[in-house]
Design a protein around this motif. Sequence first.
Motif, mmCIF file in Angstrom:
data_model
loop_
_atom_site.group_PDB
_atom_site.id
_atom_site.type_symbol
_atom_site.label_atom_id
_atom_site.label_comp_id
_atom_site.label_asym_id
_atom_site.label_seq_id
_atom_site.Cartn_x
_atom_site.Cartn_y
_atom_site.Cartn_z
ATOM 1 N N PHE A 180 0.815 -1.207 0.000
ATOM 2 C CA PHE A 180 0.000 0.000 0.000
ATOM 3 C C PHE A 180 0.855 1.265 0.000
ATOM 4 N N ASP A 181 2.030 1.201 0.606
ATOM 5 C CA ASP A 181 2.854 2.397 0.779
ATOM 6 C C ASP A 181 3.272 2.987 -0.563
ATOM 7 N N GLY A 182 2.835 4.212 -0.806
ATOM 8 C CA GLY A 182 3.213 4.919 -2.023
ATOM 9 C C GLY A 182 2.360 4.624 -3.234
ATOM 10 N N ALA A 183 1.465 3.645 -3.150
ATOM 11 C CA ALA A 183 0.572 3.367 -4.277
ATOM 12 C C ALA A 183 -0.493 4.455 -4.361
ATOM 13 N N SER A 184 -0.841 4.865 -5.570
ATOM 14 C CA SER A 184 -1.849 5.912 -5.735
ATOM 15 C C SER A 184 -3.240 5.291 -5.759
ATOM 16 N N VAL A 185 -4.196 5.993 -5.156
ATOM 17 C CA VAL A 185 -5.568 5.492 -5.104
ATOM 18 C C VAL A 185 -6.522 6.641 -5.375
ATOM 19 N N ALA A 186 -7.612 6.319 -6.064
ATOM 20 C CA ALA A 186 -8.687 7.274 -6.284
ATOM 21 C C ALA A 186 -9.972 6.678 -5.722
ATOM 22 N N VAL A 187 -10.603 7.415 -4.834
ATOM 23 C CA VAL A 187 -11.908 7.021 -4.311
ATOM 24 C C VAL A 187 -12.962 7.758 -5.122
ATOM 25 N N ALA A 188 -13.915 7.021 -5.659
ATOM 26 C CA ALA A 188 -14.924 7.625 -6.531
ATOM 27 C C ALA A 188 -16.311 7.123 -6.171
ATOM 28 N N HIS A 189 -17.268 8.018 -6.277
ATOM 29 C CA HIS A 189 -18.670 7.663 -6.067
ATOM 30 C C HIS A 189 -19.409 7.816 -7.386
ATOM 31 N N VAL A 190 -20.182 6.816 -7.741
ATOM 32 C CA VAL A 190 -20.983 6.865 -8.963
ATOM 33 C C VAL A 190 -22.342 7.452 -8.608
ATOM 34 N N ALA A 191 -22.616 8.662 -9.094
ATOM 35 C CA ALA A 191 -23.860 9.355 -8.786
ATOM 36 C C ALA A 191 -24.617 9.607 -10.086
ATOM 37 N N GLY A 192 -25.505 8.710 -10.425
ATOM 38 C CA GLY A 192 -26.225 8.833 -11.689
ATOM 39 C C GLY A 192 -25.261 8.688 -12.852
ATOM 40 N N THR A 193 -25.171 9.723 -13.671
ATOM 41 C CA THR A 193 -24.242 9.701 -14.799
ATOM 42 C C THR A 193 -23.044 10.603 -14.524
ATOM 43 N N LYS A 194 -22.749 10.824 -13.273
ATOM 44 C CA LYS A 194 -21.607 11.626 -12.868
ATOM 45 C C LYS A 194 -20.661 10.795 -12.000
ATOM 46 N N LEU A 195 -19.398 11.163 -12.050
ATOM 47 C CA LEU A 195 -18.404 10.572 -11.172
ATOM 48 C C LEU A 195 -17.993 11.635 -10.158
ATOM 49 N N VAL A 196 -18.027 11.274 -8.897
ATOM 50 C CA VAL A 196 -17.687 12.203 -7.830
ATOM 51 C C VAL A 196 -16.366 11.772 -7.204
ATOM 52 N N GLY A 197 -15.420 12.702 -7.158
ATOM 53 C CA GLY A 197 -14.145 12.473 -6.481
ATOM 54 C C GLY A 197 -14.031 13.372 -5.269
ATOM 55 N N TYR A 198 -12.971 13.185 -4.487
ATOM 56 C CA TYR A 198 -12.875 13.862 -3.200
ATOM 57 C C TYR A 198 -11.487 14.445 -2.976
ATOM 58 N N GLY A 199 -11.443 15.566 -2.268
ATOM 59 C CA GLY A 199 -10.183 16.176 -1.894
ATOM 60 C C GLY A 199 -9.514 15.434 -0.750
ATOM 61 N N PRO A 200 -8.282 15.798 -0.427
ATOM 62 C CA PRO A 200 -7.518 15.068 0.594
ATOM 63 C C PRO A 200 -8.100 15.160 1.992
ATOM 64 N N ALA A 201 -8.945 16.179 2.279
ATOM 65 C CA ALA A 201 -9.529 16.315 3.613
ATOM 66 C C ALA A 201 -10.737 15.414 3.818
ATOM 67 N N ASP A 202 -11.218 14.797 2.752
ATOM 68 C CA ASP A 202 -12.364 13.896 2.873
ATOM 69 C C ASP A 202 -12.005 12.703 3.753
ATOM 70 N N GLY A 203 -12.985 12.236 4.522
ATOM 71 C CA GLY A 203 -12.723 11.136 5.438
ATOM 72 C C GLY A 203 -12.245 9.871 4.761
#
Length: 313
Positions: A180-203
């Motif tokens: 896990f150390d140093g690997a890049s990750v993107a957390v995404a939420h699928v909201a209808g036909t949109k993709l939602v991403g989050y800033g670093p302060a997100d839980g």
Amino acid sequence: MRAVLLFCLFMITLPAVAEPVEITHRFGTTRIDAPPQRIVSVGYHEQDFLYALGLAPVGVHEWFGARPFATWVWADAARKAVGAEPQVQRGFEIDLEWVWKLQPDLIVASFAPMDAATYAQLSRIAPVVGPPEGFPDWGAPWQEELRLIARATGRDDRAETVIADVATVLADTRAQYPAFDGASVAVAHVAGTKLVGYGPADGANRFVADLGFEIPAEFETLASAAGNFSVSLERIDLFERDLALWLGDTAGRELIEALPAYQASALAQSGRSVWADEDETGAMSFQTPLSIPWAAQRLAPKFQRALQGEKAD
């Protein structure tokens, strides 16, 4: 002399009178004159914090999920341990009449849809715990939220124990999975036909960062004041990292997997996607001292398999 001795013994056996407590939060200072007996939580996830502190609220506010007592699987044992069977308010906005009818002596609103006007109205009912000061909306670290609630309820020592226990779980998980150390990750939420991403302060991003992952630097620039950003499905390239964690339902997964751009991506070709189930999605949204250890134990093996290129079922 005998009367003096009896009086002294009587005074020794009296319970100590708790001193009034003052807490400072985003909306000002709240004074709590006595240990609360009827706590109502009007935020979206504060019930977990109360259960972690060994407290039983009489009312809680459901966020989503329609779980009994608005309590998800990771918190149900803690709820039962304190014998809590709270009344539940449905709907996203705070129902002031519902709060008033429960006759609280403390209102917890540290992660709540609350502005200054609503805070003032709630304060006419009972002392209110607002969000920790110095952080954006929905952006306070869960540790600071727990400490604030603990201070208001006389559970400071308990809070520090809980924080240390969660830190141990995260550190042990990180040590168990060095990939896990140093690997890049993107957390995404699928909201209808949109993709939602989050800033670093997100839980959720704080959670994966605690496990050793790196959050894409551009997500901080893309995120709005609310801490997230929304893009069309065509921008799925933003989420093509060493690992993508998808939060959503079955329909959302089917939508993403049907996209030609996704099918051609390394996420699909190398099996780097992790599709959170309903409970895992809930835990990543709640980000509480009860949901975080549960999520770490559930998701870490899935992260490991995805980094190794094992396609999800």
